[in-house]
Design a protein around this motif. Structure first.
Motif, PDB file in Angstrom:
ATOM      1  N   ILE A 194      -3.688  74.300  88.509  1.00 36.32           N
ATOM      2  CA  ILE A 194      -3.856  73.347  87.966  1.00 36.32           C
ATOM      3  C   ILE A 194      -5.153  72.898  87.483  1.00 36.32           C
ATOM      4  CG2 ILE A 194      -3.903  71.901  90.129  1.00 36.32           C
ATOM      5  CD1 ILE A 194      -1.788  69.976  89.078  1.00 36.32           C
ATOM      6  N   ILE A 203       1.936  73.826  80.202  1.00 37.53           N
ATOM      7  CA  ILE A 203       3.174  72.902  80.673  1.00 37.53           C
ATOM      8  C   ILE A 203       4.012  72.654  79.382  1.00 37.53           C
ATOM      9  CG2 ILE A 203       4.021  70.988  81.423  1.00 37.53           C
ATOM     10  CD1 ILE A 203       3.190  72.458  83.608  1.00 37.53           C
ATOM     11  N   ASP A 216       7.299  65.334  85.744  1.00 39.80           N
ATOM     12  CA  ASP A 216       6.921  65.141  87.098  1.00 39.80           C
ATOM     13  C   ASP A 216       7.057  66.444  87.688  1.00 39.80           C
ATOM     14  OD1 ASP A 216       9.914  65.229  87.678  1.00 39.80           O
ATOM     15  OD2 ASP A 216       9.896  63.064  87.905  1.00 39.80           O
ATOM     16  N   LEU A 217       6.670  66.220  88.967  1.00 39.19           N
ATOM     17  CA  LEU A 217       6.839  67.765  89.760  1.00 39.19           C
ATOM     18  C   LEU A 217       8.027  68.126  90.049  1.00 39.19           C
ATOM     19  CD1 LEU A 217       5.355  70.147  91.079  1.00 39.19           C
ATOM     20  CD2 LEU A 217       5.042  68.412  93.116  1.00 39.19           C
ATOM     21  N   LEU A 220       9.143  70.046  87.067  1.00 41.50           N
ATOM     22  CA  LEU A 220       8.455  71.436  87.086  1.00 41.50           C
ATOM     23  C   LEU A 220       9.187  72.251  88.109  1.00 41.50           C
ATOM     24  CD1 LEU A 220       6.244  73.079  86.183  1.00 41.50           C
ATOM     25  CD2 LEU A 220       4.768  72.191  88.006  1.00 41.50           C
ATOM     26  N   ASP A 257       3.103  65.429  93.621  1.00 40.92           N
ATOM     27  CA  ASP A 257       3.408  64.611  92.414  1.00 40.92           C
ATOM     28  C   ASP A 257       2.278  64.114  91.750  1.00 40.92           C
ATOM     29  OD1 ASP A 257       5.368  64.290  90.329  1.00 40.92           O
ATOM     30  OD2 ASP A 257       5.389  62.232  91.189  1.00 40.92           O
ATOM     31  N   TYR A 260      -0.044  66.446  90.272  1.00 46.65           N
ATOM     32  CA  TYR A 260       0.419  67.052  88.852  1.00 46.65           C
ATOM     33  C   TYR A 260       0.119  65.882  87.816  1.00 46.65           C
ATOM     34  CZ  TYR A 260       3.730  68.542  85.509  1.00 46.65           C
ATOM     35  OH  TYR A 260       4.526  68.856  84.371  1.00 46.65           O
ATOM     36  N   LYS A 261       0.423  64.447  88.025  1.00 46.64           N
ATOM     37  CA  LYS A 261       0.304  63.591  86.923  1.00 46.64           C
ATOM     38  C   LYS A 261      -1.170  63.474  86.737  1.00 46.64           C
ATOM     39  CE  LYS A 261       4.882  61.447  88.211  1.00 46.64           C
ATOM     40  NZ  LYS A 261       5.618  60.302  88.884  1.00 46.64           N
ATOM     41  N   TYR A 277      -1.546  70.273  96.129  1.00 46.01           N
ATOM     42  CA  TYR A 277      -0.609  70.860  94.834  1.00 46.01           C
ATOM     43  C   TYR A 277      -0.298  72.161  94.985  1.00 46.01           C
ATOM     44  CZ  TYR A 277       1.148  72.264  90.293  1.00 46.01           C
ATOM     45  OH  TYR A 277       1.768  72.796  89.231  1.00 46.01           O
ATOM     46  N   LYS A 278      -1.130  72.909  95.068  1.00 48.65           N
ATOM     47  CA  LYS A 278      -0.982  74.347  95.234  1.00 48.65           C
ATOM     48  C   LYS A 278      -0.167  74.868  96.412  1.00 48.65           C
ATOM     49  CE  LYS A 278      -4.974  76.045  92.171  1.00 48.65           C
ATOM     50  NZ  LYS A 278      -5.949  76.644  92.202  1.00 48.65           N
ATOM     51  N   LEU A 281       3.454  73.721  96.052  1.00 53.99           N
ATOM     52  CA  LEU A 281       4.100  74.571  94.999  1.00 53.99           C
ATOM     53  C   LEU A 281       4.602  75.851  95.614  1.00 53.99           C
ATOM     54  CD1 LEU A 281       5.578  74.446  92.252  1.00 53.99           C
ATOM     55  CD2 LEU A 281       3.196  75.278  91.392  1.00 53.99           C
TER      56      LEU A 281
END
Length: 470
Positions: A194, A203, A216-217, A220, A257, A260-261, A277-278, A281
């Motif tokens: 990211i 994306i 949003d996540l 995804l 999320d 991500y945003k 995030y990582k 995910l």
């Protein structure tokens, strides 16, 4: 004095010779992680000459190991990875060969000539014309598929982006003439990284594939699960992740999320953001892999594009990556524990690029086994800069001392070259030499040689076939 690279090359004892010639040598190859081109396999590409298949076609794709050695010799870049004359490239490689003494390239290159072209001459300038003529004659009929058949490759798993259409895999799935099973492997690095400026562009590519906006996540994750299902339909059995640094912390959906945003808005992503995030995910992807019965692979510790100048000149994946030394075991352990907490940790193979971390990985893997599953979490073979004699021996010794070498899924090429398959032979010879030495020194009973032979066959082929459910 032993003959140069004869049939007993690297086999120092009679037991090692028996293990190799009666067991390892006959086993097919499962190359469960490679970077071969599905298009070239599908179309059964034929190469214009030895230089193209041995060194690269001149478009900055080819064998990074050979390129790095030639750069150390001081040649011009265009005569290494670029559009220079093919015969010139070949001649400078042959001229350099005597100076590769002690480097695995010296052995690999001779094995490539022997196994694919039946050329047993020493590679040196005096033999250049003969090698060039004989190899090019063989290449008139030796296509990439025939190279794989010649090396007894039963399965090859390519490396594919989630947005890939897998069009060539579709064709190969229906091709009754293809003797090697060629399967895709899911590589979602672009969804995970990211922090890179290319993230939002990727994306957009994913949105075009799934045909909806990913705002949003949750969307995804929906899109990635759809792509996992599609890859699964195409025969995929595994995923692969390049984790340059292991980012993880226990995170809620809302926190991940929000990161991500931030990325979608073009805001700066901090290291703490990456942890959130990582980590989140990777846990969700592990659940998805577990759902479809895949194996996940974590390749840990590469540093990318170390030469900024060469990155700007010829781009990524051209031989300028290196070995990192980040401390990652604690976060990796937390990540695996999170995946395991809901009993959704899939079969997992861990690789480290820095051999310093091999034993730490071995011990960590032992913390996450599962009833009824052999080697659910295990350490993979010596990777990348380590797939040479010392690196392989270190890796195999760690497997013996801190794990169960009898359950390893064995060697892979991780290569873009169709000539890379003798590296499996290199691995097998070293394996048999090490196991044979245990017998010869009284550390394993000679009366159990049949069992040891079966273990060798398992490491070379059977374990991978069972583990990946091929």
């Amino acid at each position: 004095m032993k003959d140069f690279m004869d049939k007993d090359f690297l086999l120092s004892t009679e037991t090692a010779k028996k293990l190799y010639h009666e067991h390892a040598e006959k086993m097919p190859i499962i190359d469960y992680h490679c970077h071969l081109s599905p298009k070239e396999i599908c179309e059964d590409k034929k190469f214009r000459n030895l230089s193209e298949v041995w060194l690269g076609p001149g478009d900055r794709t080819g064998d990074h190991y050979k390129w790095r050695a030639l750069r150390a010799r001081g040649y011009m870049e265009d005569t290494i990875s670029g559009p220079a004359d093919d015969r010139l490239k070949f001649d400078q490689f042959v001229e350099s060969m005597p100076y590769f003494v002690g480097n695995p390239l010296y052995h690999w290159s001779h094995l490539e000539m022997q196994r694919y072209f039946d050329i047993y001459d020493v590679i040196k300038p005096e033999n250049a014309d003969k090698i060039w003529a004989e190899a090019n004659k063989k290449l008139e009929t030796l296509s990439c598929r025939k190279m794989m058949y010649k090396m007894n490759v039963a399965v090859a798993c390519t490396t594919d982006d989630p947005v890939d259409s897998l069009e060539y895999h579709k064709i190969m799935n229906q091709d009754k003439t293809l003797k090697t099973k060629v399967l895709p492997a899911f590589r979602p690095d672009k969804a995970i990284n990211i922090q890179l400026p290319t993230f939002v562009l990727w994306i957009k590519q994913l949105e075009a594939v799934v045909n909806y906006e990913i705002t949003d996540l949750a969307l995804l994750l929906k899109a990635l699960n759809e792509r996992i299902d599609y890859f699964n339909e195409m025969g995929s059995k595994l995923s692969d992740h390049s984790l340059e640094v292991v980012h993880y912390k226990k995170t809620t959906y809302e926190e991940a999320d929000a990161v991500y945003k931030k990325a979608l808005r073009g805001e700066e992503i901090t290291s703490d953001d990456e942890d959130s995030y990582k980590g989140y995910l990777l846990v969700q992807l592990a659940k998805a892999y577990n759902r479809v019965g895949w194996v996940q692979q974590y390749h840990i510790g590469a540093t990318r594009n170390n030469s900024e100048k060469m990155f700007k000149k010829i781009g990524p994946d051209t031989g300028f990556d290196g070995m990192g030394d980040e401390i990652f075991i604690e976060k990796l352990g937390q990540l695996l524990a999170d995946e395991d907490s809901t009993d959704e940790l899939p079969k997992t193979i861990l690789y480290c690029l820095n051999p310093r971390d091999t034993y730490a990985l071995m011990v960590l893997a032992g913390c996450f086994q599962k009833e009824g599953v052999k080697g659910r979490v295990q350490v993979g073979t010596a990777w990348w800069f380590n797939d040479q004699q010392d690196g392989m021996r270190h890796n195999l010794e760690a497997l013996m001392q801190s794990g169960l070498i009898s359950q390893t899924v064995g060697m892979l090429t991780d290569s873009r070259s169709f000539l890379a398959y003798p590296r499996h032979e290199y691995y097998r010879r070293i394996l048999c030499d090490m196991l044979g030495n245990l017998v010869e020194t009284g550390q394993y009973p000679a009366s159990e040689l049949d069992t040891l032979g079966k273990i060798v066959e398992d490491i070379c082929y059977n374990n991978a076939k069972e583990y990946f459910n091929f």
